[in-house]
Scaffold this active site. Structure first.
Site, PDB file in Angstrom:
ATOM      1  N   CYS A  59      -4.643   2.507  -3.640  1.00  0.00           N
ATOM      2  CA  CYS A  59      -3.371   2.991  -3.068  1.00  0.00           C
ATOM      3  C   CYS A  59      -2.245   1.995  -3.335  1.00  0.00           C
ATOM      4  CB  CYS A  59      -3.495   3.269  -1.575  1.00  0.00           C
ATOM      5  SG  CYS A  59      -4.723   4.503  -1.189  1.00  0.00           S
ATOM      6  N   ASP A  83       2.538  -4.756   7.913  1.00  0.00           N
ATOM      7  CA  ASP A  83       1.364  -3.905   7.783  1.00  0.00           C
ATOM      8  C   ASP A  83       0.148  -4.799   8.013  1.00  0.00           C
ATOM      9  OD1 ASP A  83      -0.898  -2.694   6.805  1.00  0.00           O
ATOM     10  OD2 ASP A  83       0.057  -1.840   5.042  1.00  0.00           O
ATOM     11  N   LYS A 106     -10.742   0.131  10.732  1.00  0.00           N
ATOM     12  CA  LYS A 106     -11.042  -1.026   9.879  1.00  0.00           C
ATOM     13  C   LYS A 106     -11.525  -2.218  10.714  1.00  0.00           C
ATOM     14  CE  LYS A 106      -7.496   0.229   6.477  1.00  0.00           C
ATOM     15  NZ  LYS A 106      -8.212   0.726   5.305  1.00  0.00           N
ATOM     16  N   GLN A 109      -5.066  -4.954   7.058  1.00  0.00           N
ATOM     17  CA  GLN A 109      -6.141  -5.839   6.602  1.00  0.00           C
ATOM     18  C   GLN A 109      -6.184  -7.168   7.365  1.00  0.00           C
ATOM     19  OE1 GLN A 109      -8.440  -4.715   4.861  1.00  0.00           O
ATOM     20  NE2 GLN A 109      -7.518  -2.965   3.850  1.00  0.00           N
ATOM     21  N   HIS A 134       0.862  -1.191   0.000  1.00  0.00           N
ATOM     22  CA  HIS A 134       0.000   0.000   0.000  1.00  0.00           C
ATOM     23  C   HIS A 134       0.899   1.241   0.000  1.00  0.00           C
ATOM     24  CE1 HIS A 134      -2.955   2.832   1.737  1.00  0.00           C
ATOM     25  NE2 HIS A 134      -3.886   1.966   1.400  1.00  0.00           N
TER      26      HIS A 134
HETATM   27  C1  LIG Z   1      -2.883  -2.852   3.412  1.00  0.00           C
HETATM   28  C2  LIG Z   1      -3.149  -1.463   3.904  1.00  0.00           C
HETATM   29  N1  LIG Z   1      -2.167  -0.800   4.519  1.00  0.00           N
HETATM   30  C3  LIG Z   1      -2.344   0.442   4.990  1.00  0.00           C
HETATM   31  C4  LIG Z   1      -3.538   1.098   4.864  1.00  0.00           C
HETATM   32  C5  LIG Z   1      -3.669   2.484   5.382  1.00  0.00           C
HETATM   33  O1  LIG Z   1      -4.586   2.556   6.421  1.00  0.00           O
HETATM   34  P1  LIG Z   1      -4.932   3.951   7.083  1.00  0.00           P
HETATM   35  O2  LIG Z   1      -5.483   4.813   5.990  1.00  0.00           O
HETATM   36  O3  LIG Z   1      -5.945   3.614   8.110  1.00  0.00           O
HETATM   37  O4  LIG Z   1      -3.676   4.497   7.637  1.00  0.00           O
HETATM   38  C6  LIG Z   1      -4.601   0.453   4.217  1.00  0.00           C
HETATM   39  C7  LIG Z   1      -5.876   1.145   4.015  1.00  0.00           C
HETATM   40  O5  LIG Z   1      -6.673   0.847   3.177  1.00  0.00           O
HETATM   41  C8  LIG Z   1      -4.401  -0.863   3.735  1.00  0.00           C
HETATM   42  O6  LIG Z   1      -5.378  -1.533   3.108  1.00  0.00           O
END
Ligand SMILES: Cc1ncc(COP(=O)(O)O)c(C=O)c1O
Length: 394
Positions: free
Chosen positions: A352, A188, A214, A191, A112
């Site tokens: 993203c 990370d 989430k 998800q 991401h």
């Molecule tokens: C795999 C992953 N990493 C990071 C993020 C970023 O999350 P946040 O916007 O809550 O910081 C997301 C958000 O969709 C994501 O799907």
């Protein structure tokens, strides 16, 4: 678990009974218990934390620290290894700003932007090299990973579950490879923590980041888990009130971890809401959450695969939790718009992950991400709406 009953506990579905919400990978809906907990915190416990000496401030501080220990239990960590922040993005920015690295940074192509960009900026500023583990057949190319992670690697940063392909990356194996090469591993969990049992010690990872919004909690609260021995030696990310022990005009001593990384007034109600969200998930059981989400994702995947012109972006031989697809006759935005007219909420775009999209030669996908309040009927309504897209564009 009974998603029909769970659904009744989410006020948004009473307000909007027609809503088929399949965008939980972007953000989840909130149960009444979490909304009430936040409201009751503000009604009866609100004060700043770690500062005031009066009873109310003491009670607010106890609630905040209790929330921290509940979050820690949920991921198999110690309380002082959990830093409260805004979200996964802020957690990665903290790490990339504060962690001293002397070597290459290994990312994956499917990362991401919030995982890639902080590390890329650090690499640019400090003259470090970024290497990418490629994606092959919609999953991580582990053979390539074994070559890329070597004695020059300082850190491996990897998504646990891809928000594009829904595939789960083998973090335990990557942790072993990283550690054999004296490198650190950061995961990370944006998800995965909402969807499956996650234990940082079992996975043997050095860092894990995730976002409360989430996983049924409010916006603006997220966490970074870090191994205490590493956090202890890291410089603070931001400086200010609440994170110091003493300040003189020419000298300053930081607080211990985790306070050292929580400058300024924290999101206390958010932390309390996150702890309530965790109780809700614990009550269902994370194994059940995992099973349920995968079952619905697999139903969506197999029914999509029966529609001519639809391509599901997932590895053939693996179960997934999130389903991305393209249609050879319609743009993702058009698909999402027609689904919207049928009250089906999905995400369309690059998710993203533009470098990954570029690599597979598409501008975006349509993504379906079920969660605990979704039913088989939701998936059927979604599939009917996809058939409508086909009848319009196909
Ligand atoms: C795999 C992953 N990493 C990071 C993020 C970023 O999350 P946040 O916007 O809550 O910081 C997301 C958000 O969709 C994501 O799907």
């Amino acid at each position: 678990m009974n998603p029909e009953e769970i659904r009744k506990e989410f006020p948004i579905f009473s307000e909007r009974p027609e809503l088929v919400y399949l965008d939980s990978a972007a953000t989840s809906q909130k149960p009444g218990t979490v909304i009430e907990k936040i409201s009751s915190f503000y009604s009866s416990k609100n004060a700043n934390v770690g500062r005031g000496l009066y009873r109310l401030a003491g009670e607010a501080t106890v609630e905040y620290q209790r929330a921290r220990s509940e979050v820690a239990d949920f991921i198999g960590a110690e309380s002082d290894e959990v830093i409260f922040l805004r979200n996964t993005t802020e957690a990665t920015n903290l790490l990339a700003s504060s962690l001293d690295l002397d070597g290459d940074i290994v990312l994956s192509e499917m990362a991401h932007h919030s995982e890639q960009l902080p590390w890329r900026r650090k690499a640019e500023r400090e003259g470090l090299e970024i290497k990418y583990i490629p994606t092959k057949d919609k999953k991580l190319d582990m053979e390539a990973a074994k070559d890329i992670i070597d004695e020059d690697t300082a850190l491996v940063s990897i998504s646990h579950i891809s928000n594009v392909f829904g595939v789960e990356n083998p973090v335990e194996e990557l942790a072993d490879i990283a550690h054999e090469n004296d490198a650190l591993i950061s995961v990370d969990g944006a998800q995965s923590v909402p969807r499956k049992p996650v234990d940082v010690k079992d996975m043997d990872v050095d860092f894990l980041s995730f976002s409360g919004h989430k996983m049924l909690a409010p916006n603006g609260i997220g966490c970074l888990y870090g191994r205490k021995d590493i956090l202890k030696d890291m410089e603070p990310y931001q400086v200010g009130g609440g994170m110091i022990r003493t300040v003189k005009k020419d000298e300053v001593e930081w607080e211990e971890v985790p306070e050292k990384f929580e400058a300024g007034t924290p999101n206390v109600a958010g932390a309390v809401g996150l702890a309530e969200a965790i109780s809700y998930l614990d009550e269902i059981g994370m194994d059940e959450v995992y099973r349920h989400d995968r079952e619905l994702a697999e139903k969506a995947r197999s029914e999509l695969e029966n529609i001519q012109g639809v391509d599901v972006l997932a590895p053939k031989d693996e179960e997934i939790s999130v389903v991305s697809f393209t249609m050879n006759f319609a743009h993702p935005h058009d698909i999402a718009e027609i689904l919207n007219q049928e009250n089906v909420a999905v995400r369309a775009g690059h998710h993203c992950a533009q470098p990954q999209m570029e690599k597979i030669g598409i501008s975006g996908t349509t993504r379906v991400s079920p969660y605990i309040y979704n039913t088989e009927e939701d998936i059927s309504k979604f599939i009917e709406a996809v058939k409508k897209v086909k009848s319009v564009f196909g």
